[in-house]
Design a protein around this motif. Structure first.
Motif, PDB file in Angstrom:
ATOM      1  N   LEU A 417     -16.954  11.456  18.430  1.00 15.54           N
ATOM      2  CA  LEU A 417     -16.643  11.560  17.004  1.00 15.54           C
ATOM      3  C   LEU A 417     -15.575  12.614  16.726  1.00 15.54           C
ATOM      4  CD1 LEU A 417     -20.176  11.430  15.327  1.00 15.54           C
ATOM      5  CD2 LEU A 417     -18.355   9.728  15.084  1.00 15.54           C
ATOM      6  N   SER A 418     -15.619  13.713  17.472  1.00 11.31           N
ATOM      7  CA  SER A 418     -14.754  14.855  17.177  1.00 11.31           C
ATOM      8  C   SER A 418     -13.506  14.912  18.053  1.00 11.31           C
ATOM      9  CB  SER A 418     -15.557  16.152  17.344  1.00 11.31           C
ATOM     10  OG  SER A 418     -16.089  16.274  18.652  1.00 11.31           O
ATOM     11  N   ASN A 419     -13.209  13.824  18.783  1.00  7.87           N
ATOM     12  CA  ASN A 419     -12.028  13.875  19.648  1.00  7.87           C
ATOM     13  C   ASN A 419     -10.739  13.770  18.836  1.00  7.87           C
ATOM     14  OD1 ASN A 419     -11.448  11.114  19.137  1.00  7.87           O
ATOM     15  ND2 ASN A 419     -12.473  10.412  20.982  1.00  7.87           N
ATOM     16  N   LYS A 420      -9.616  13.946  19.495  1.00  9.32           N
ATOM     17  CA  LYS A 420      -8.327  13.985  18.800  1.00  9.32           C
ATOM     18  C   LYS A 420      -8.042  12.694  18.043  1.00  9.32           C
ATOM     19  CE  LYS A 420      -5.910  17.268  21.805  1.00  9.32           C
ATOM     20  NZ  LYS A 420      -4.741  17.486  22.687  1.00  9.32           N
ATOM     21  N   GLU A 421      -8.297  11.564  18.705  1.00 10.02           N
ATOM     22  CA  GLU A 421      -7.968  10.282  18.095  1.00 10.02           C
ATOM     23  C   GLU A 421      -8.743  10.057  16.801  1.00 10.02           C
ATOM     24  OE1 GLU A 421      -6.406   6.604  17.249  1.00 10.02           O
ATOM     25  OE2 GLU A 421      -5.691   8.155  18.624  1.00 10.02           O
ATOM     26  N   ASN A 422     -10.032  10.362  16.800  1.00  8.99           N
ATOM     27  CA  ASN A 422     -10.834  10.134  15.603  1.00  8.99           C
ATOM     28  C   ASN A 422     -10.535  11.146  14.504  1.00  8.99           C
ATOM     29  OD1 ASN A 422     -12.174   7.781  16.400  1.00  8.99           O
ATOM     30  ND2 ASN A 422     -13.646   8.947  17.623  1.00  8.99           N
ATOM     31  N   MET A 423     -10.080  12.326  14.884  1.00  3.67           N
ATOM     32  CA  MET A 423      -9.655  13.279  13.868  1.00  3.67           C
ATOM     33  C   MET A 423      -8.331  12.860  13.229  1.00  3.67           C
ATOM     34  SD  MET A 423     -11.892  15.717  13.281  1.00  3.67           S
ATOM     35  CE  MET A 423     -12.981  14.283  13.231  1.00  3.67           C
ATOM     36  N   VAL A 424      -7.464  12.188  13.995  1.00  2.00           N
ATOM     37  CA  VAL A 424      -6.248  11.621  13.394  1.00  2.00           C
ATOM     38  C   VAL A 424      -6.640  10.573  12.349  1.00  2.00           C
ATOM     39  CG1 VAL A 424      -4.205  10.193  13.814  1.00  2.00           C
ATOM     40  CG2 VAL A 424      -4.760  12.053  15.386  1.00  2.00           C
ATOM     41  N   LYS A 425      -7.604   9.733  12.698  1.00  2.00           N
ATOM     42  CA  LYS A 425      -8.060   8.718  11.749  1.00  2.00           C
ATOM     43  C   LYS A 425      -8.622   9.365  10.477  1.00  2.00           C
ATOM     44  CE  LYS A 425      -9.173   5.305  15.330  1.00  2.00           C
ATOM     45  NZ  LYS A 425     -10.248   4.573  16.037  1.00  2.00           N
ATOM     46  N   TYR A 426      -9.278  10.507  10.656  1.00  2.00           N
ATOM     47  CA  TYR A 426      -9.852  11.203   9.494  1.00  2.00           C
ATOM     48  C   TYR A 426      -8.763  11.719   8.560  1.00  2.00           C
ATOM     49  CZ  TYR A 426     -13.295  14.100   6.997  1.00  2.00           C
ATOM     50  OH  TYR A 426     -14.106  14.665   6.048  1.00  2.00           O
ATOM     51  N   VAL A 427      -7.711  12.331   9.114  1.00  2.00           N
ATOM     52  CA  VAL A 427      -6.645  12.840   8.236  1.00  2.00           C
ATOM     53  C   VAL A 427      -5.848  11.688   7.624  1.00  2.00           C
ATOM     54  CG1 VAL A 427      -6.460  15.035   9.465  1.00  2.00           C
ATOM     55  CG2 VAL A 427      -4.953  13.166  10.110  1.00  2.00           C
ATOM     56  N   LEU A 428      -5.734  10.575   8.343  1.00  2.00           N
ATOM     57  CA  LEU A 428      -5.055   9.421   7.758  1.00  2.00           C
ATOM     58  C   LEU A 428      -5.832   8.874   6.563  1.00  2.00           C
ATOM     59  CD1 LEU A 428      -3.844   7.512  10.964  1.00  2.00           C
ATOM     60  CD2 LEU A 428      -2.463   8.862   9.377  1.00  2.00           C
ATOM     61  N   ALA A 429      -7.163   9.114   6.563  1.00  2.00           N
ATOM     62  CA  ALA A 429      -8.007   8.697   5.442  1.00  2.00           C
ATOM     63  C   ALA A 429      -8.154   9.817   4.411  1.00  2.00           C
ATOM     64  CB  ALA A 429      -9.381   8.282   5.952  1.00  2.00           C
ATOM     65  N   LYS A 430      -7.273  10.826   4.497  1.00  2.00           N
ATOM     66  CA  LYS A 430      -7.233  11.958   3.554  1.00  2.00           C
ATOM     67  C   LYS A 430      -8.364  12.956   3.766  1.00  2.00           C
ATOM     68  CE  LYS A 430      -3.757   9.939   1.461  1.00  2.00           C
ATOM     69  NZ  LYS A 430      -2.377  10.385   1.686  1.00  2.00           N
ATOM     70  N   GLY A 431      -8.971  12.947   4.948  1.00  2.00           N
ATOM     71  CA  GLY A 431     -10.018  13.916   5.240  1.00  2.00           C
ATOM     72  C   GLY A 431      -9.440  15.203   5.814  1.00  2.00           C
ATOM     73  N   PRO A 432     -10.088  16.349   5.569  1.00  2.00           N
ATOM     74  CA  PRO A 432      -9.608  17.644   6.072  1.00  2.00           C
ATOM     75  C   PRO A 432     -10.121  17.938   7.481  1.00  2.00           C
ATOM     76  CG  PRO A 432     -11.437  18.011   4.581  1.00  2.00           C
ATOM     77  CD  PRO A 432     -11.223  16.515   4.633  1.00  2.00           C
ATOM     78  N   ALA A 433      -9.424  17.460   8.492  1.00  2.00           N
ATOM     79  CA  ALA A 433      -9.852  17.665   9.877  1.00  2.00           C
ATOM     80  C   ALA A 433      -9.628  19.109  10.305  1.00  2.00           C
ATOM     81  CB  ALA A 433      -9.085  16.727  10.808  1.00  2.00           C
ATOM     82  N   PRO A 434     -10.534  19.674  11.114  1.00  2.00           N
ATOM     83  CA  PRO A 434     -10.384  21.063  11.546  1.00  2.00           C
ATOM     84  C   PRO A 434      -9.416  21.242  12.717  1.00  2.00           C
ATOM     85  CG  PRO A 434     -12.440  20.170  12.373  1.00  2.00           C
ATOM     86  CD  PRO A 434     -11.839  19.119  11.493  1.00  2.00           C
ATOM     87  N   ARG A 435      -9.180  20.189  13.492  1.00  2.00           N
ATOM     88  CA  ARG A 435      -8.243  20.296  14.615  1.00  2.00           C
ATOM     89  C   ARG A 435      -6.811  20.471  14.105  1.00  2.00           C
ATOM     90  NH1 ARG A 435      -9.380  18.525  19.925  1.00  2.00           N
ATOM     91  NH2 ARG A 435     -11.509  17.755  20.283  1.00  2.00           N
ATOM     92  N   LYS A 436      -5.975  21.110  14.930  1.00  2.00           N
ATOM     93  CA  LYS A 436      -4.560  21.268  14.585  1.00  2.00           C
ATOM     94  C   LYS A 436      -3.746  20.032  14.940  1.00  2.00           C
ATOM     95  CE  LYS A 436      -4.618  24.972  17.104  1.00  2.00           C
ATOM     96  NZ  LYS A 436      -4.246  26.167  17.887  1.00  2.00           N
ATOM     97  N   SER A 437      -4.108  19.363  16.030  1.00  2.00           N
ATOM     98  CA  SER A 437      -3.289  18.275  16.549  1.00  2.00           C
ATOM     99  C   SER A 437      -3.094  17.097  15.591  1.00  2.00           C
ATOM    100  CB  SER A 437      -3.863  17.773  17.877  1.00  2.00           C
ATOM    101  OG  SER A 437      -5.190  17.317  17.730  1.00  2.00           O
ATOM    102  N   PRO A 438      -4.069  16.730  14.743  1.00  2.00           N
ATOM    103  CA  PRO A 438      -3.824  15.588  13.850  1.00  2.00           C
ATOM    104  C   PRO A 438      -2.620  15.783  12.930  1.00  2.00           C
ATOM    105  CG  PRO A 438      -6.162  16.055  13.942  1.00  2.00           C
ATOM    106  CD  PRO A 438      -5.476  17.180  14.649  1.00  2.00           C
ATOM    107  N   TYR A 439      -2.372  17.037  12.540  1.00  2.00           N
ATOM    108  CA  TYR A 439      -1.263  17.302  11.631  1.00  2.00           C
ATOM    109  C   TYR A 439       0.085  17.301  12.355  1.00  2.00           C
ATOM    110  CZ  TYR A 439      -5.317  18.656   8.925  1.00  2.00           C
ATOM    111  OH  TYR A 439      -6.545  18.650   8.297  1.00  2.00           O
ATOM    112  N   GLU A 440       0.042  17.255  13.687  1.00  2.00           N
ATOM    113  CA  GLU A 440       1.251  17.159  14.487  1.00  2.00           C
ATOM    114  C   GLU A 440       1.485  15.725  14.957  1.00  2.00           C
ATOM    115  OE1 GLU A 440       0.287  19.813  17.633  1.00  2.00           O
ATOM    116  OE2 GLU A 440       0.548  21.623  16.431  1.00  2.00           O
TER     117      GLU A 440
END
Length: 524
Positions: A417-440
């Motif tokens: 659930l918390s891997n990089k790929e799923n956190m990218v999906k979260y920010v694409l859905a307007k969610g505030p992901a804690p990882r730095k990599s999704p924003y890059e």
């Protein structure tokens, strides 16, 4: 659900302190019987709430008052990176020789979470996890108070089928829960190549200091952040333009001046600001006001370095006075009865020019199907005070239950659930992901609007000045009771009563709580 409630009298007295207020909140209305939420299709099993499995009663070591580690030094405002390489979903989930996603195929897990956007995200992703691993998950999604009550009751009863559950990042009881055997050290799994996919990259992507400050207990990583959060400011850009307000507030003086301008120029038709006022919830937002007045330490704004509450200090009284004055003069009538849900609704309806509340509510404000201010919302960092700049920070995280008999399979679910790929999906859905990599990530940058970039900058800047401690003195075990006591001072200020007298009363109550808890600990 049938719940075993057997526990020793001593353990019950210690661990039930934190749950008493939550139980009262839940009892205000007849709570519905929690209905497990079936996982989404495809191949989704019908979630059933199985009878609790008998388990040997845990024998926790005596819990010590929570010690909140000092926050890392504030960093300069974060700029959204310009470029970065991105791994494709196939690369992110490739199966290395030492790691097998199918190791626990056929296992059935139980997940308990709060009814909020993060849970929607988790359940939407679930079918991919089941297909990849063969692990099935039954979901139980509940309102916050009921979720917390259920977790505490079942853990005290020794139930072994609480496999994965949501835990607030600033959970007051983390140390106690870990001592009681209710939480699992996941840090050892992160570093084990046989149990963790090599592309997981937790320590570097989130930052070891960040993880161990906000998500640890007794030096052990006990939860994985899924949702970054902080108390941030929102303003209605249309209202600001209407009344010639050039920019959102940067400090307390500007905050009050702008609230006054909106209220007066609209002749009271638009509230200058709306904030939480109903006990016990305002103490989260109030941390930023205490910190701005210079109250407390880097570990907590609510107490000194010796664990003594600071509610009746002159600086704290100034913070109470400002918070209450804003709502009394420029906020909605009955502000003492408005919680975070009410504040969000008022701002969403376009009835207030500003609100300071959780960053997760951006999704609600910008949803045109339920918000009158969608497309009109701007963001600002918690305004600074004359002696400090602090934002209340935290967010939701996910833990593996310490009593679970399926810890490794549960860890597979958490890390997926918390891997990089799923956190990218979260920010694409307007969610505030804690990882730095999704924003890059290139996909995020390709679709990111200026609004997205503005929001991310405020969120990351708020994390940099974040206070991750509980919304009450950390040395007090019964945080819900402490929050209620502090909130009564806020109510007194909103209602124009004697703030100094109310603060002194709360200070006495908090000191008595500390003394009583020390005596209870000594008896054990």
């Amino acid at each position: 659900m049938q719940v075993r409630r057997s526990t020793s009298r001593r353990a019950f007295l210690r661990l039930s302190l934190g749950s008493a207020s939550v139980a009262l909140l839940a009892a205000c209305a007849a709570p519905p019987t929690p209905t497990p939420v079936p996982p989404p299709k495809p191949a989704a099993p019908t979630a059933t709430t199985a009878p609790a499995k008998p388990a040997e009663q845990p024998k926790p070591a005596p819990a010590t008052p929570t010690q909140v580690p000092a926050k890392p030094a504030a960093v300069t405002p974060t700029q959204v990176p310009a470029k970065a390489a991105v791994a494709t979903p196939t690369q992110a989930l490739a199966k290395p020789a030492a790691f097998d996603w199918q190791k626990h195929k056929g296992t059935v897990l139980r997940y308990v979470g709060e009814k909020q956007p993060l849970s929607d995200h988790v359940m939407a992703l679930y079918p991919e996890f089941e297909k990849l691993t063969g692990i099935k998950v039954n979901f139980e999604i509940l309102p916050w108070a009921q979720m917390v009550q259920k977790l505490r009751v079942e853990l005290m009863a020794g139930n072994a089928d609480l496999d994965v559950f949501q835990l607030p990042a600033s959970a007051e009881e983390r140390n106690q829960w870990y001592d009681a055997g209710w939480l699992t050290d996941m840090g050892k799994w992160v570093d084990d190549p046989a149990l963790t996919h090599p592309g997981y990259d937790l320590w570097d992507d989130l930052g070891r200091d960040y993880l161990m400050t906000g998500y640890s207990a007794k030096g052990k990583l006990v939860s994985i952040p899924m949702q970054m959060s902080a108390m941030i400011g929102y303003h209605n850009k249309e209202v600001f333009k209407q009344f010639d307000i050039p920019a959102p507030p940067a400090d307390f003086t500007q905050l009050e001046s702008i609230a006054k301008t909106i209220h007066e120029k609209s002749q009271g038709k638009i509230y200058g600001i709306v904030l939480r006022g109903k006990p016990p919830v305002p103490t989260s937002v109030f941390k930023g006001f205490l910190g701005g007045m210079g109250v407390g330490t880097r570990a907590s704004v609510y107490e000194d370095q010796n664990g003594r509450p600071l509610i009746d200090s002159e600086a704290a009284i100034a913070a109470f006075d400002l918070y209450g004055r804003l709502l009394r003069l420029y906020g909605p009538p009955g502000s003492a009865n408005i919680d975070h849900v009410g504040a969000v609704n008022i701002f969403s309806q376009g009835k207030a020019g500003m609100v300071i509340d959780d960053a997760v509510f951006r999704q609600d404000f910008q949803d045109s199907t339920k918000s009158a201010v969608a497309g009109k919302v701007g963001y600002f960092i918690q305004p600074k005070g004359p002696k400090g700049h602090v934002a209340s920070a935290g967010g939701w995280s996910i833990s593996v239950g310490g009593l679970s008999k399926k810890k490794e399979a549960s860890w597979y679910f958490v890390q997926w659930l918390s891997n990089k790929e799923n956190m990218v999906k979260y920010v694409l859905a307007k969610g505030p992901a804690p990882r730095k990599s999704p924003y890059e990530d290139a996909r995020y940058k390709a679709q990111a609007t200026q609004d997205d970039l503005d929001y991310v900058k405020v969120l990351l800047d708020s994390r940099a000045i974040g206070d991750f401690s509980p919304p009450a003195p950390p040395s007090i075990i019964n945080v819900m009771k402490a929050r209620d006591s502090i909130s009564q001072v806020i109510v007194a200020s909103i209602e124009g009563k004697d703030v100094r007298a109310a603060a002194k009363k709360s200070q006495v109550e908090l000191e008595q709580m500390l003394e009583e808890e020390k005596k209870q600990q000594q008896k054990k």
